[in-house]
Design an enzyme around this catalytic site. Sequence first.
Site, PDB file in Angstrom:
ATOM      1  CG  HIS A  21       7.569  15.915   1.862  1.00 30.58           C
ATOM      2  ND1 HIS A  21       7.179  15.453   3.049  1.00 30.58           N
ATOM      3  CD2 HIS A  21       7.159  15.242   0.661  1.00 30.58           C
ATOM      4  CE1 HIS A  21       6.574  14.059   2.577  1.00 30.58           C
ATOM      5  NE2 HIS A  21       6.423  14.084   1.239  1.00 30.58           N
TER       6      HIS A  21
ATOM      7  CG  HIS B 114       3.766  13.860  -3.223  1.00 32.98           C
ATOM      8  ND1 HIS B 114       4.732  13.255  -3.898  1.00 32.98           N
ATOM      9  CD2 HIS B 114       4.136  14.138  -1.764  1.00 32.98           C
ATOM     10  CE1 HIS B 114       5.756  12.967  -2.852  1.00 32.98           C
ATOM     11  NE2 HIS B 114       5.325  13.423  -1.668  1.00 32.98           N
TER      12      HIS B 114
ATOM     13  CD  GLU C 290       3.395  11.778   1.806  1.00 29.34           C
ATOM     14  OE1 GLU C 290       4.156  12.365   0.665  1.00 29.34           O
ATOM     15  OE2 GLU C 290       3.994  11.350   2.636  1.00 29.34           O
TER      16      GLU C 290
HETATM   17  C1  LIG Z   1       8.312   6.975   0.206  1.00 29.07           C
HETATM   18  C2  LIG Z   1       6.629   7.530   0.512  1.00 29.07           C
HETATM   19  C3  LIG Z   1       6.837   9.049   0.204  1.00 29.07           C
HETATM   20  C4  LIG Z   1       6.676   9.780   1.345  1.00 29.07           C
HETATM   21  O1  LIG Z   1       6.488  11.014   1.481  1.00 29.07           O
HETATM   22  O2  LIG Z   1       6.623   9.256   2.659  1.00 29.07           O
HETATM   23  C5  LIG Z   1       6.066   9.444  -0.819  1.00 29.07           C
HETATM   24  O3  LIG Z   1       5.518  10.400  -0.949  1.00 29.07           O
HETATM   25  S1  LIG Z   1       6.058   8.276  -2.269  1.00 29.07           S
HETATM   26  C6  LIG Z   1       5.026   9.228  -3.395  1.00 29.07           C
HETATM   27  C7  LIG Z   1       4.720   8.119  -4.520  1.00 29.07           C
HETATM   28  N1  LIG Z   1       3.619   7.095  -3.872  1.00 29.07           N
HETATM   29  C8  LIG Z   1       2.238   7.794  -4.649  1.00 29.07           C
HETATM   30  O4  LIG Z   1       2.303   8.713  -5.426  1.00 29.07           O
HETATM   31  C9  LIG Z   1       0.974   6.968  -4.147  1.00 29.07           C
HETATM   32  C10 LIG Z   1      -0.312   7.902  -4.429  1.00 29.07           C
HETATM   33  N2  LIG Z   1      -0.409   7.737  -5.873  1.00 29.07           N
HETATM   34  C11 LIG Z   1      -1.316   7.155  -6.568  1.00 29.07           C
HETATM   35  O5  LIG Z   1      -2.297   6.419  -6.113  1.00 29.07           O
HETATM   36  C12 LIG Z   1      -1.121   7.192  -8.179  1.00 29.07           C
HETATM   37  O6  LIG Z   1       0.076   7.987  -8.594  1.00 29.07           O
HETATM   38  C13 LIG Z   1      -2.278   8.133  -8.711  1.00 29.07           C
HETATM   39  C14 LIG Z   1      -3.698   7.428  -8.320  1.00 29.07           C
HETATM   40  C15 LIG Z   1      -2.208   9.721  -8.184  1.00 29.07           C
HETATM   41  C16 LIG Z   1      -2.281   8.184 -10.221  1.00 29.07           C
HETATM   42  O7  LIG Z   1      -2.119   7.088 -10.730  1.00 29.07           O
HETATM   43  P1  LIG Z   1      -1.696   6.841 -12.157  1.00 29.07           P
HETATM   44  O8  LIG Z   1      -0.418   7.693 -12.460  1.00 29.07           O
HETATM   45  O9  LIG Z   1      -1.555   5.274 -12.331  1.00 29.07           O
HETATM   46  O10 LIG Z   1      -2.881   7.416 -12.894  1.00 29.07           O
HETATM   47  P2  LIG Z   1      -3.192   8.201 -14.233  1.00 29.07           P
HETATM   48  O11 LIG Z   1      -1.920   8.327 -14.860  1.00 29.07           O
HETATM   49  O12 LIG Z   1      -4.421   7.457 -14.900  1.00 29.07           O
HETATM   50  O13 LIG Z   1      -3.576   9.371 -13.718  1.00 29.07           O
HETATM   51  C17 LIG Z   1      -4.956   9.825 -13.003  1.00 29.07           C
HETATM   52  C18 LIG Z   1      -5.225  11.218 -13.404  1.00 29.07           C
HETATM   53  O14 LIG Z   1      -4.614  11.600 -12.336  1.00 29.07           O
HETATM   54  C19 LIG Z   1      -3.277  12.637 -12.708  1.00 29.07           C
HETATM   55  N3  LIG Z   1      -2.298  12.326 -12.030  1.00 29.07           N
HETATM   56  C20 LIG Z   1      -1.523  11.299 -11.925  1.00 29.07           C
HETATM   57  N4  LIG Z   1      -0.580  11.634 -11.045  1.00 29.07           N
HETATM   58  C21 LIG Z   1      -0.500  12.906 -10.694  1.00 29.07           C
HETATM   59  C22 LIG Z   1       0.204  13.703  -9.844  1.00 29.07           C
HETATM   60  N5  LIG Z   1       1.263  13.234  -9.285  1.00 29.07           N
HETATM   61  N6  LIG Z   1      -0.172  15.036  -9.538  1.00 29.07           N
HETATM   62  C23 LIG Z   1      -1.418  15.450 -10.203  1.00 29.07           C
HETATM   63  N7  LIG Z   1      -2.128  14.781 -11.011  1.00 29.07           N
HETATM   64  C24 LIG Z   1      -1.736  13.548 -11.143  1.00 29.07           C
HETATM   65  C25 LIG Z   1      -3.293  12.183 -14.305  1.00 29.07           C
HETATM   66  O15 LIG Z   1      -2.886  13.180 -14.841  1.00 29.07           O
HETATM   67  C26 LIG Z   1      -4.741  11.770 -14.615  1.00 29.07           C
HETATM   68  O16 LIG Z   1      -5.551  13.038 -14.734  1.00 29.07           O
HETATM   69  P3  LIG Z   1      -6.477  13.055 -15.869  1.00 29.07           P
HETATM   70  O17 LIG Z   1      -7.366  14.294 -15.714  1.00 29.07           O
HETATM   71  O18 LIG Z   1      -7.494  11.916 -15.477  1.00 29.07           O
HETATM   72  O19 LIG Z   1      -5.657  12.554 -17.205  1.00 29.07           O
HETATM   73 CO   LIG Z   2       6.041  12.365   0.079  1.00 30.14          CO
END
Ligand SMILES: CC[C@H](C(=O)O)C(=O)SCCNC(=O)CCNC(=O)[C@H](O)C(C)(C)COP(=O)(O)OP(=O)(O)OC[C@H]1O[C@@H](n2cnc3c(N)ncnc32)[C@H](O)[C@@H]1OP(=O)(O)O
Ligand SMILES: [Co+2]
Length: 141
Positions: free
Chosen positions: A7, A82, A131
């Site tokens: 997905h 993602h 993911e």
């Molecule tokens: C129900 C579950 C379902 C499933 O399929 O089963 C799902 O998929 S649920 C999806 C939601 N859950 C998650 O996303 C869990 C994993 N994600 C994380 O741990 C955080 O979101 C993380 C670490 C990716 C980002 O955390 P956070 O937003 O708090 O950090 P920052 O804002 O400081 O970002 C750090 C750095 O990463 C870039 N970033 C953040 N999110 C994304 C993204 N989705 N795609 C691409 N890049 C992302 C952000 O721009 C920062 O970049 P930098 O260059 O350091 O500025």
């Molecule tokens: Co997902």
Amino acid sequence: MIGRLNHVGIAVPSIEDAKATYRDLYGVPADAITETKELPAQGVKFAFVNLANSQIELIEPLGADSPINNFLEKNPKGGQHHVCFEVADIYAARDDMVVRGAKVLNEPRIGAHGTPIIFVHPKDSNGVLIELMEMPKAAHG
Ligand SMILES: CC[C@H](C(=O)O)C(=O)SCCNC(=O)CCNC(=O)[C@H](O)C(C)(C)COP(=O)(O)OP(=O)(O)OC[C@H]1O[C@@H](n2cnc3c(N)ncnc32)[C@H](O)[C@@H]1OP(=O)(O)O
Ligand SMILES: [Co+2]
């Protein structure tokens, strides 16, 4: 080694509004759009738009600690969040990622499809949050 694309995750401020987009703008039949469910352990609500060869996973924050709150602060109208690939064994995949130097963001835990998932940091994958999702054994034919 990753398998099929399972997905594409799209974070939105309102799943209900996003469902209407796929139904009314893109003509997705209502019966191909699932009910919205909550997954408190992962801090999201989710629903699927079922397509012929994959799914759109619509996700909306659930709770103050939702991992997508930051994302939506930066992208208030929503955005591509993602991409999920299927793997045969999530623990083997996790170990493989670690050995290859990737930052695995969580221990395997149950995701929206009822099977264990992990996430790999966007910095390891050209800025895309990846993911990995274990497929039920039967799914491998
Ligand atoms: C129900 C579950 C379902 C499933 O399929 O089963 C799902 O998929 S649920 C999806 C939601 N859950 C998650 O996303 C869990 C994993 N994600 C994380 O741990 C955080 O979101 C993380 C670490 C990716 C980002 O955390 P956070 O937003 O708090 O950090 P920052 O804002 O400081 O970002 C750090 C750095 O990463 C870039 N970033 C953040 N999110 C994304 C993204 N989705 N795609 C691409 N890049 C992302 C952000 O721009 C920062 O970049 P930098 O260059 O350091 O500025
Ligand atoms: Co997902």
